[in-house]
Design an enzyme around this catalytic site. Structure first.
Site, PDB file in Angstrom:
ATOM      1  N   SER A 161       0.823  -1.221   0.048  1.00  0.00           N
ATOM      2  CA  SER A 161       0.011  -0.024   0.121  1.00  0.00           C
ATOM      3  C   SER A 161       0.821   1.360  -0.165  1.00  0.00           C
ATOM      4  O   SER A 161       0.198   2.282  -0.300  1.00  0.00           O
ATOM      5  CB  SER A 161      -0.849   0.091   1.332  1.00  0.00           C
ATOM      6  OG  SER A 161      -0.466   0.094   2.445  1.00  0.00           O
ATOM      7  N   THR A 162       2.317   1.082   0.389  1.00  0.00           N
ATOM      8  CA  THR A 162       3.040   2.264   0.465  1.00  0.00           C
ATOM      9  C   THR A 162       3.768   2.662  -0.828  1.00  0.00           C
ATOM     10  O   THR A 162       4.659   3.529  -0.735  1.00  0.00           O
ATOM     11  CB  THR A 162       3.849   2.380   1.877  1.00  0.00           C
ATOM     12  OG1 THR A 162       4.518   1.230   1.947  1.00  0.00           O
ATOM     13  CG2 THR A 162       2.837   2.499   3.044  1.00  0.00           C
ATOM     14  N   MET A 210       2.362   1.907  -6.893  1.00  0.00           N
ATOM     15  CA  MET A 210       1.306   1.403  -7.515  1.00  0.00           C
ATOM     16  C   MET A 210       0.102   1.347  -6.212  1.00  0.00           C
ATOM     17  O   MET A 210      -1.030   1.664  -6.553  1.00  0.00           O
ATOM     18  CB  MET A 210       1.491  -0.058  -7.921  1.00  0.00           C
ATOM     19  CG  MET A 210       1.920  -0.201  -9.447  1.00  0.00           C
ATOM     20  SD  MET A 210       0.975   0.698 -10.607  1.00  0.00           S
ATOM     21  CE  MET A 210      -0.933   0.152  -9.924  1.00  0.00           C
ATOM     22  N   SER A 238      -1.116 -10.824 -13.666  1.00  0.00           N
ATOM     23  CA  SER A 238      -0.802 -10.135 -14.835  1.00  0.00           C
ATOM     24  C   SER A 238       0.516  -9.419 -14.592  1.00  0.00           C
ATOM     25  O   SER A 238       0.566  -8.655 -13.532  1.00  0.00           O
ATOM     26  CB  SER A 238      -1.715  -9.433 -15.509  1.00  0.00           C
ATOM     27  OG  SER A 238      -1.258  -8.749 -16.740  1.00  0.00           O
ATOM     28  N   HIS A 276      12.508   1.477 -18.827  1.00  0.00           N
ATOM     29  CA  HIS A 276      11.504   2.150 -17.699  1.00  0.00           C
ATOM     30  C   HIS A 276      12.556   2.769 -16.887  1.00  0.00           C
ATOM     31  O   HIS A 276      13.646   2.903 -17.186  1.00  0.00           O
ATOM     32  CB  HIS A 276      11.536   0.644 -16.922  1.00  0.00           C
ATOM     33  CG  HIS A 276      10.303  -0.065 -17.242  1.00  0.00           C
ATOM     34  ND1 HIS A 276      10.298  -1.012 -18.100  1.00  0.00           N
ATOM     35  CD2 HIS A 276       9.178  -0.185 -16.825  1.00  0.00           C
ATOM     36  CE1 HIS A 276       9.076  -1.361 -18.388  1.00  0.00           C
ATOM     37  NE2 HIS A 276       8.104  -1.080 -17.730  1.00  0.00           N
ATOM     38  N   LYS A 328      13.980   0.772 -11.703  1.00  0.00           N
ATOM     39  CA  LYS A 328      13.297  -0.585 -11.823  1.00  0.00           C
ATOM     40  C   LYS A 328      14.247  -1.669 -11.324  1.00  0.00           C
ATOM     41  O   LYS A 328      15.466  -1.921 -11.991  1.00  0.00           O
ATOM     42  CB  LYS A 328      12.833  -0.741 -13.128  1.00  0.00           C
ATOM     43  CG  LYS A 328      11.540  -1.880 -13.233  1.00  0.00           C
ATOM     44  CD  LYS A 328      11.021  -1.798 -14.651  1.00  0.00           C
ATOM     45  CE  LYS A 328      10.349  -3.229 -14.761  1.00  0.00           C
ATOM     46  NZ  LYS A 328       9.510  -3.430 -13.725  1.00  0.00           N
ATOM     47  N   THR A 346       6.276  -7.123 -18.150  1.00  0.00           N
ATOM     48  CA  THR A 346       5.492  -6.871 -19.714  1.00  0.00           C
ATOM     49  C   THR A 346       6.254  -7.377 -20.765  1.00  0.00           C
ATOM     50  O   THR A 346       5.753  -8.155 -21.662  1.00  0.00           O
ATOM     51  CB  THR A 346       5.131  -5.614 -19.548  1.00  0.00           C
ATOM     52  OG1 THR A 346       4.484  -5.145 -18.565  1.00  0.00           O
ATOM     53  CG2 THR A 346       4.246  -5.072 -20.941  1.00  0.00           C
TER      54      THR A 346
END
Length: 245
Positions: free
Chosen positions: A9-10, A13, A102, A134, A138, A145
């Site tokens: 949550s932090t 995303m 996904s 990216h 990252k 993907t």
């Protein structure tokens, strides 16, 4: 009202999903889990959630799955960098729970995958290469993907996937993936079909993380009435298309 648990949550995303959830009237975030929590907190986290959206790290996946099985909590997994053992865990759990995995939740990236599959069938004698770009921070390379796109194309033509050719030339039966890292790029994926006389390129660029967040929330809603199985975003878009026809 669908109770969504948000794991990670932090993170970027997680924060974007929190910002976008108000756009959906039939669901809410009922619980959050992040790096400050103890792994045993996953018990109550799963108990208080109808479905969990997970954008955390591969390290917690096994514990998360175990507690999800205990409380019959559905899972939407968007973690990248998963290893074969993680997919085995997901496949086994999906015999009991509906799970959607996904590497990219956006409709644009999944449309790119669909178009790439179609183009691969038509452009039979073209060389195929993928370039993904990216942001500098990252962690995984190539991106999840890019691997998803390569696997989609490879399955159509029986190709091998090359991540790092080193000093050797390109082999005939392969699709290569190249990676760039820098700046604050949210994600660019280009698939080039290279012929002797022309080059055709399919490209998707994410301008921000909103499309990923919206896709993840839609996946959580879609999963509610599904039977146990391991689903992908392609299942959602195929299902939606069939309903319209």
């Amino acid at each position: 009202m669908i109770n969504i648990g948000l794991s990670g949550s932090t993170g970027k995303m997680g924060k974007t999903i929190t910002e976008r959830i108000d756009k959906f009237k039939d669901c809410k975030i009922s619980a959050k889990f992040n790096s400050t929590n103890n792994l045993d907190d996953l018990d109550n986290f799963c108990k208080n959630s109808d479905v969990i959206i997970d954008f955390s790290t591969p390290e917690i996946l096994e514990k998360l799955i175990n507690y999800a099985l205990k409380h019959n909590t559905k899972l939407v997994i968007g973690i990248t960098g998963l290893q074969p053992q993680h997919f085995k865990l997901l496949e086994k759990a999906a015999q009991t729970l509906p799970i959607l995995y996904s590497a990219n939740m956006s409709i644009g990236a999944n449309l790119l995958s669909y178009l790439a599959r179609k183009a691969t069938k038509i452009l039979d004698d073209y060389d195929i290469e993928i370039l993904e770009t990216h942001h500098r921070n990252k962690k995984d390379s190539p991106s999840g993907t890019a691997i998803m796109l390569a696997e989609t194309i490879a399955s159509e033509k029986g190709l091998n996937i090359a991540f790092n050719r080193g000093n050797r030339p390109r082999c005939e039966k392969e699709i290569g993936i190249s990676s760039l890292r820098g700046g604050n790029v949210h994600g660019i994926h280009e698939i080039s079909f290279l012929g002797d006389d022309e080059i055709i390129t399919l490209k998707h660029e994410a301008l921000n993380k909103n499309s990923f967040a919206i896709g993840a929330i839609k996946a959580a809603i879609w999963l509610q009435d599904k039977s146990p199985a391991l689903y992908s975003m392609q299942d959602i878009y195929n299902y939606s298309l069939k309903k319209q026809l």
